[in-house]
Design an enzyme around this catalytic site. Structure first.
Site, mmCIF file in Angstrom:
data_model
loop_
_atom_site.group_PDB
_atom_site.id
_atom_site.type_symbol
_atom_site.label_atom_id
_atom_site.label_comp_id
_atom_site.label_asym_id
_atom_site.label_seq_id
_atom_site.Cartn_x
_atom_site.Cartn_y
_atom_site.Cartn_z
ATOM 1 N N LYS A 83 -1.704 -12.513 -14.149
ATOM 2 C CA LYS A 83 -2.722 -13.500 -15.706
ATOM 3 C C LYS A 83 -3.206 -12.521 -16.445
ATOM 4 O O LYS A 83 -3.354 -11.555 -16.091
ATOM 5 C CB LYS A 83 -3.557 -14.868 -14.755
ATOM 6 C CG LYS A 83 -2.270 -15.847 -14.899
ATOM 7 C CD LYS A 83 -3.119 -17.273 -14.798
ATOM 8 C CE LYS A 83 -2.619 -18.419 -14.630
ATOM 9 N NZ LYS A 83 -2.907 -19.260 -14.021
ATOM 10 N N ARG A 135 -1.879 -19.005 -5.091
ATOM 11 C CA ARG A 135 -1.170 -19.300 -5.757
ATOM 12 C C ARG A 135 -0.310 -17.763 -6.621
ATOM 13 O O ARG A 135 -1.179 -17.392 -7.680
ATOM 14 C CB ARG A 135 -0.783 -20.643 -7.018
ATOM 15 C CG ARG A 135 -0.106 -20.637 -7.198
ATOM 16 C CD ARG A 135 0.603 -21.402 -9.218
ATOM 17 N NE ARG A 135 1.076 -22.287 -9.572
ATOM 18 C CZ ARG A 135 1.924 -21.374 -10.803
ATOM 19 N NH1 ARG A 135 1.610 -20.520 -11.275
ATOM 20 N NH2 ARG A 135 2.696 -21.884 -11.167
HETATM 21 N N1 HH2 Z 1 -1.058 -21.837 -13.611
HETATM 22 C C1 HH2 Z 1 0.295 -21.527 -14.758
HETATM 23 C C2 HH2 Z 1 1.253 -22.660 -13.938
HETATM 24 N N2 HH2 Z 1 0.250 -23.435 -13.019
HETATM 25 N N3 HH2 Z 1 -0.675 -24.306 -11.782
HETATM 26 C C3 HH2 Z 1 -1.918 -23.722 -10.704
HETATM 27 N N4 HH2 Z 1 -2.384 -25.407 -9.816
HETATM 28 N N5 HH2 Z 1 -2.698 -23.482 -11.359
HETATM 29 C C4 HH2 Z 1 -2.320 -21.979 -11.805
HETATM 30 O O1 HH2 Z 1 -3.183 -21.202 -12.123
HETATM 31 C C5 HH2 Z 1 -1.095 -22.259 -12.818
HETATM 32 C C6 HH2 Z 1 -0.519 -23.385 -12.352
HETATM 33 C C7 HH2 Z 1 0.830 -20.495 -15.855
HETATM 34 O O2 HH2 Z 1 1.481 -19.534 -14.484
HETATM 35 P P1 HH2 Z 1 3.002 -19.203 -14.545
HETATM 36 O O3 HH2 Z 1 3.793 -20.038 -13.621
HETATM 37 O O4 HH2 Z 1 3.307 -18.025 -13.631
HETATM 38 O O5 HH2 Z 1 3.585 -18.921 -15.866
HETATM 39 P P2 HH2 Z 1 3.822 -19.823 -16.997
HETATM 40 O O6 HH2 Z 1 3.281 -21.037 -17.162
HETATM 41 O O7 HH2 Z 1 4.487 -18.932 -17.935
HETATM 42 O O8 HH2 Z 1 5.294 -20.636 -16.536
#
Ligand code: HH2
Length: 264
Positions: free
Chosen positions: A210, A244
């Site tokens: 992040k 995660r």
């Molecule tokens: N972060 C993201 C999405 N879902 N869910 C939980 N429980 N905790 C988190 O920190 C979290 C999450 C964002 O990250 P990512 O899915 O890699 O990216 P994007 O939202 O751009 O798809």
């Protein structure tokens, strides 16, 4: 305690790190199976980016992206599949296709039906904290005491879910790293996971690649693996229950090496 690894599988064109890489169903399923081989304890399938500045996609599009992937993974493995959504209809369709967990970045505030859908299907639920909405959340987040406020929020939302019929032992909580948080807020939350765990629910942390790591290291998402692993090692020592992460194989190596080092 052995932290579980939640592998991130974004079936999106625009996620901040893996956007566009697993957009097609076949590619996403292959990626999911590879993460399971690499040691993922749960695979988190998302059909909508929630990165800062992002806007919602139509609900039918979100369903089109995720449901075939959930169905195919369920047909080919026993590992729990999580659906990363804040929309009840998406969650319902994914649970019908075989998903086991709902991961809701709005902490069950996005859809009033979400808690009862989870209860009806016997799903595990990850309740995450976010200040604001993805579109505007990083404009000027502010807290008097970020750790206390996040802990209170998570406990309140967990109580609401229990009232709606979700068993307490199916609930997990997550402070939402990067969701309406400045660098120092993220740091305070990461350093105080013990306070967040005091509520008694297993703690999930999603720090992988992040932008706070970009601020610390001056690197873009593809070059934030070492930073991610450093935070993961710290969180493993602190007893966090679920990490995660995008890089499951690297985290399995981290976990194995740490287990070796700690063995008597
Ligand atoms: N972060 C993201 C999405 N879902 N869910 C939980 N429980 N905790 C988190 O920190 C979290 C999450 C964002 O990250 P990512 O899915 O890699 O990216 P994007 O939202 O751009 O798809």
């Amino acid at each position: 305690m052995r932290p579980r690894l939640m592998g991130i599988l974004n079936v999106t064109p625009d996620s901040f790190y893996d956007g566009g890489r697993w957009e097609k169903t076949d590619a996403a399923v292959r990626r999911g199976l590879r993460m399971i081989e690499a040691g993922a304890d749960v695979v988190d399938v998302g059909g909508q980016s929630t990165r800062p500045g992002s806007s919602p996609v139509p609900i039918r599009e979100e369903i089109r992206r995720v449901v075939p992937v959930v169905r195919a993974l369920r047909a080919r493995c026993d590992v729990p599949v999580s659906i990363d959504t804040s929309r009840g209809e998406v969650a319902r369709r994914a649970l019908e296709a075989g998903a086991d967990w709902i991961n809701d970045v709005t902490g069950l505030r996005g859809d009033p039906e979400m808690a009862s859908i989870a209860a009806e299907h016997g799903a595990h639920v990850v309740i995450m904290h976010m200040q604001g909405t993805p579109r505007t959340m990083q404009e000027d987040p502010s807290y008097d005491d970020v750790v206390d406020e996040v802990r209170d929020f998570l406990e309140r939302r967990a109580r609401r879910a229990i009232e709606a019929g979700v068993p307490a032992d199916k609930m997990l909580v997550d402070p939402g790293i990067g969701f309406g948080k400045k660098l120092e807020h993220n740091r305070a939350l990461l350093r105080n996971v013990g306070t967040l765990q005091a509520s008694g629910y297993p703690l999930v942390i999603g720090h992988s690649r992040k932008s706070f790591l970009g601020e610390v290291l001056g690197r873009e998402a593809p070059d934030r693996l070492a930073g991610t692993l450093a935070v993961s090692g710290y969180l493993m020592e602190a007893g966090v229950d679920v990490l995660r992460v995008h890089d499951v194989a690297d985290h399995r190596d981290l976990r194995r090496t740490r287990d070796w080092l700690r063995r008597d």
